[in-house]
Write an enzyme that holds these catalytic residues in place. Sequence first.
Site, PDB file in Angstrom:
ATOM      1  N   GLU A   1       0.793  -1.243   0.000  1.00  0.00           N
ATOM      2  CA  GLU A   1       0.000   0.000   0.000  1.00  0.00           C
ATOM      3  C   GLU A   1       0.821   1.287   0.000  1.00  0.00           C
ATOM      4  O   GLU A   1       0.297   2.341   0.338  1.00  0.00           O
ATOM      5  CB  GLU A   1      -1.010   0.004   1.164  1.00  0.00           C
ATOM      6  CG  GLU A   1      -2.072  -1.063   0.985  1.00  0.00           C
ATOM      7  CD  GLU A   1      -3.233  -0.987   1.970  1.00  0.00           C
ATOM      8  OE1 GLU A   1      -3.159  -0.216   2.936  1.00  0.00           O
ATOM      9  OE2 GLU A   1      -4.218  -1.722   1.761  1.00  0.00           O
TER      10      GLU A   1
HETATM   11  C1  BMA Z   1      -4.818  -3.385   4.777  1.00  0.00           C
HETATM   12  C2  BMA Z   1      -3.512  -3.902   5.256  1.00  0.00           C
HETATM   13  C3  BMA Z   1      -3.184  -3.464   6.622  1.00  0.00           C
HETATM   14  C4  BMA Z   1      -4.392  -3.205   7.465  1.00  0.00           C
HETATM   15  C5  BMA Z   1      -5.657  -3.668   6.841  1.00  0.00           C
HETATM   16  C6  BMA Z   1      -6.872  -3.366   7.624  1.00  0.00           C
HETATM   17  O1  BMA Z   1      -4.828  -2.691   3.662  1.00  0.00           O
HETATM   18  O2  BMA Z   1      -2.528  -3.723   4.340  1.00  0.00           O
HETATM   19  O3  BMA Z   1      -2.401  -2.325   6.549  1.00  0.00           O
HETATM   20  O4  BMA Z   1      -4.211  -3.810   8.669  1.00  0.00           O
HETATM   21  O5  BMA Z   1      -5.748  -3.052   5.630  1.00  0.00           O
HETATM   22  O6  BMA Z   1      -7.063  -1.999   7.770  1.00  0.00           O
END
Ligand code: BMA
Length: 831
Positions: free
Chosen positions: A434
């Site tokens: 991300e």
């Molecule tokens: C995602 C993951 C984490 C996170 C999850 C829930 O995108 O990559 O960074 O824990 O969302 O929010």
Amino acid sequence: MIEHLLHSGWTLKARTPSLSLQADFQTQEGWTPATVPGTVQWDLLKTGQIDDPFYGLNEKTVQWIGEDEWLYSTEFTVTSADLQAEHVELHFEGLDTLCTVWLNGQQILVSDNMFVPRTINVKSCLQEGLNTLQLVFESPLEKGRELEAQHGRRPVWNGDHSRVYVRKAQYHYGWDWGPVLLTAGPWKPIRLRAFTARIDDVYAPVEVTPDLHSALVPVQVQLAGTLTDQILHITLLGPDGQVVQQQQVQASESSQVLFQVDAPELWFPNGYGKQPLYTLQVRLQAGNEVLDQKQLRLGMRRLRVVQEAVLGESGRSFYFEVNNQPIFSGGANWIPDDLILNRISDEQYRRRLTQAKDANMNMIRVWGGGIYEADVFYDLCDELGLLVWQDFMFGCGMYPAHESFRASVQQEAEAQVKRLRNHTSIALWCGNNEDYQIAQSVGAYGPGGDESKFDAKVIYEVLLREVCERLDPGTLYWPGSPYGGDDVYTGLTGDRHTWEIWHAQMAPYQEYKNFEGRFVSEFGMMSAPSLALIQQSMPEAEWFPESQTFVHHTKATGPNGKPDGARRLAVYQAENLRGHRNLEEYIYNTQLVQAEAMRYAYRDFRKRFEGPGKYAVSGALVWQLNDCWPVSSWAIIDSLEIPKPAYFTIKRELSTFSVGIQKTRDLEVWVSSGSFKTHEATLHLHAYNLQGEWVSSTTRTVTLLPNRRTDVEAWQLDTSPLIHFAELLIDDQVVARSSEFPEPYKYFHFADPQLQLEYLNDHSIRITAQKPVKGVWLDAGASVGWNDNFIDLRAGESRVLEAPDLAGRTVQVRYLGADQATQVKPAVVGA
Ligand code: BMA
């Protein structure tokens, strides 16, 4: 080679700043026995100096550990034989994180990256008899903040901003499912090696020919030390242990041999075939003396990621093809299974990954905010048929890219790619988690974005790519997850994280199909963990969802950084269910919503794996498989190893055959098949009214095309809301079931199913329903290994659920609309 593990005699203490370092090491006070490999937190816990950070609100009371400096010290004996060796090295497999090493009072190493193993030539620093090894660990928080002051504060999602400057597992800084626990310590083995020559690296990139008739196994061996007339013996054994081929070569710094395997036994991902593993043995000998040896297990498979046109649609596919067969990558995201990493035993890894396999998964994504996993993790993935999507360890942050940082990342990437590249399971290298998304959110990427502000782009698009293409050219390098060209949200190319449901606009989970991507590498829905875990991890007075402790064990936060897990959960509950009256019902309700969300997601994503030319969606990886502590999170298995209802839903949706039913104007029914063969199948459809009375049944025969979706001719619908059940049979065996109850569930009064439960013996229970019922959940208070659970039953249907570990347990039963749980006494009926 003589190898000593330097794991005994260690003690640790907090640094006393008023003393000089030397005086501090010499003081008699404050030392505690230390476990190596290990971390400070683990030892303080073991020796009762801190309370369990996972219990209640204790997390808050242990934060000082991450703010302190820590000293480790041991003595070890060196023999004259060791010293006579031509080369003597100290090898640190991993130091967490900011560590200075002193050997007999001489500084021999400064390390600042927990993912980089270090080898130091120490012959000249050693003496016969006792030697002293001392480690100093600085506070990652302090150091990170210093670096931040120097280079500037950078945007992050989750954890302290300074984390992006420290090459330490990022989830140690706290995440939206995990506490803050800034561990410190030598978390991987420390070895002393004395040798003339040793094997430094073996690389064997299997190449299966396009026609699958043979495989080439080029073996490259790198040796270290003094090479004279040693011989390398290289042997390839088949899955049956028989020698396939063997060669001997004169040892040189870099040696190569080439094996060819005719008619190789092919390795397939779980659910698509078997996982035969060949063994490669490499032995370095001087005459008859074995100087060193290494062994690898190799699977013969041809793997490609195919990005091609999708018939009638824009963008490109993104599917993994194994042995020329397109694969629907059904699986999960993996986070480290604990914060105290050394506590994760090989058996725990085996149990967790076997749970993934048993849920019919074939891919695990090692997420970039955790660690490059232990060797045993990848060995198990090879063995269990779990492909690995391997992130590099960057997550949710605008990382820096100054020279010293890049140099550290380069060392890290080279070491980890070399360590992992021989694993059959490694299917893709991915730059980060991300980071393109956060860059887009701050205007440094995407349409109109100013990429000059995206410093780490050079890491993801140049540095890591170069390392992967040089050291593992056969495996695709992908810059990020998600990544799809110019805009991370399009979903038309590459992979996508679908968080419009839960995060962002909090869309209803019934709408997953509107937020698909060519490969959906994240999506999820939160739920509470099991009652057993809640009871174990907080004081009794706090056993209610609104308690301070319960909220503390729900780490989700909103864009303003404030806790928002309970709020979002409440919305999804309110949209679908009636309220909860107690904790048990709250757990059931949140878990039911999670399971329902996963039913929609997997079913609708897999539906779009439509066959040749139209692999429109080819992957679905739930966020997240596991947890690292007791928490309400998106995990489908809690930290007591108890699978939640969503686990069983996913298992059904990913089985070789799955049936989808969807009410539009008609009743749409389809079958997804992961079989490489065509099958003649029978589909029964049964309809009931809301009173649970039978209305109609029809049967159709259907030819299931291989490895794709087949539509079954639609049924016309009655106007009144009906309950539908579908059953798919091949050769008179039920291979898939599905049901559809009218939604939203909260509006409907479902008839009392008059459930009957019978203990047949100490591992099976028969359940019979008189009326249709949804979401029958058996809770045995522990991970007992149910073969199935959270099932729907037709009127008059009986099913037997099995679990090997039921003896003596009380089982609680719940279902959608139940007034309260029914207890089943641990009596053995019919044994
Ligand atoms: C995602 C993951 C984490 C996170 C999850 C829930 O995108 O990559 O960074 O824990 O969302 O929010």
